[in-house]
Design a protein around this motif. Structure first.
Motif, PDB file in Angstrom:
ATOM      1  N   GLN A  35       0.859  -1.185   0.000  1.00  0.00           N
ATOM      2  CA  GLN A  35       0.000   0.000   0.000  1.00  0.00           C
ATOM      3  C   GLN A  35       0.888   1.225   0.000  1.00  0.00           C
ATOM      4  O   GLN A  35       1.818   1.332   0.803  1.00  0.00           O
ATOM      5  N   CYS A  54      -4.585  -0.979  -2.947  1.00  0.00           N
ATOM      6  CA  CYS A  54      -3.652  -1.969  -2.400  1.00  0.00           C
ATOM      7  C   CYS A  54      -3.508  -3.109  -3.395  1.00  0.00           C
ATOM      8  O   CYS A  54      -4.476  -3.460  -4.083  1.00  0.00           O
ATOM      9  N   CYS A  65      -5.731  -0.847   4.289  1.00  0.00           N
ATOM     10  CA  CYS A  65      -6.400  -2.000   3.702  1.00  0.00           C
ATOM     11  C   CYS A  65      -6.012  -3.228   4.530  1.00  0.00           C
ATOM     12  O   CYS A  65      -4.963  -3.250   5.185  1.00  0.00           O
ATOM     13  N   GLY A 119      -2.153  -3.597   5.243  1.00  0.00           N
ATOM     14  CA  GLY A 119      -1.227  -2.754   4.524  1.00  0.00           C
ATOM     15  C   GLY A 119      -0.642  -1.719   5.467  1.00  0.00           C
ATOM     16  O   GLY A 119      -1.097  -1.565   6.609  1.00  0.00           O
TER      17      GLY A 119
END
Lengths: 110, 111
Positions: free
Chosen positions: A6, A23, A89, A101
């Protein structure tokens, strides 16, 4: 290589803009996909929760999952200064271990 | 409605000291988790407890121990703190595979 990648940003947009956060992931076994919002010095809170591929909409927020490309997105329409936060994410297989992420910092300027 | 409560909120330890981070949830959730959050690393799972009486290692368990005291409480212990354990620690709970609810975090500095 991390399982979930990410872009950390920061991403700065004017109020009212459409924001796209993304992501990518490497584990094709992931089935559950989530977006969390985290304000400064607070714990993350769930924004969107999606199972498998497709789109999900909730107010100004839309989550997309493309399992064929191993790519997920969160769109924020009509962004507001109150949307300024870090967006994480997260994804998991059918078990209990969720992989996050690194988070994207978003600033929405009034 | 408290949700997930963590104590303490801040702590400074000297290298080699021990401490226990406390977590309690009032949502009757079966599963509880401990994460650490470091800049650029996201949240990483230290330990989790799928249900009362069970605990399992996550991604980064070394240097930590946990206790699921009862359904409500899940503690994280650092036996001999190291500077590499400087981080923000989050406890979370969930009703199985559904969304996780997070506490406000504990900011730990080891000097």
């Amino acid at each position: 290589q991390k399982e979930v990648e990410q872009d950390p940003g920061p991403l700065s947009v004017p109020e009212g803009a459409i924001v796209s956060l993304n992501c990518t992931y490497s584990n094709s076994a992931f089935q559950y996909f989530m977006w969390y919002r985290q304000y400064s010095r607070k714990g993350p809170e769930l924004l969107m929760y999606t199972y498998s591929s497709g789109n999900k909409e909730d107010g100004r927020f839309t989550a997309q999952v493309d399992k064929s490309s191993k790519y997920i997105s969160l769109f924020i329409r009509d962004s507001q200064p109150s949307d300024s936060a870090t967006y994480l994410c997260a994804m998991r297989t059918g078990g209990f271990k969720t992989i996050f992420g690194a988070g994207t910092r978003l600033f929405v300027k009034a | 409605n408290a949700g997930v409560t963590q104590t303490p909120k801040f702590q400074v330890l000297k290298t080699g000291q021990s401490m226990t981070l406390q977590c309690a949830q009032d949502m009757n959730h079966n599963s509880m988790y401990w994460y650490r959050q470091d800049p650029g690393m996201g949240l990483r799972l230290i330990y989790y407890s799928a249900s009362e009486g069970t605990t399992d290692k996550g991604e980064v368990p070394n240097g930590y121990n946990v206790s699921r005291l009862n359904k409500r409480e899940f503690s994280l212990r650092l036996e001999s703190a190291a500077p590499s354990q400087t981080s923000v620690y989050f406890c979370a709970s969930s009703s199985g595979s559904e969304q996780a609810f997070f506490g406000q975090g504990t900011r730990l500095t080891v000097v």
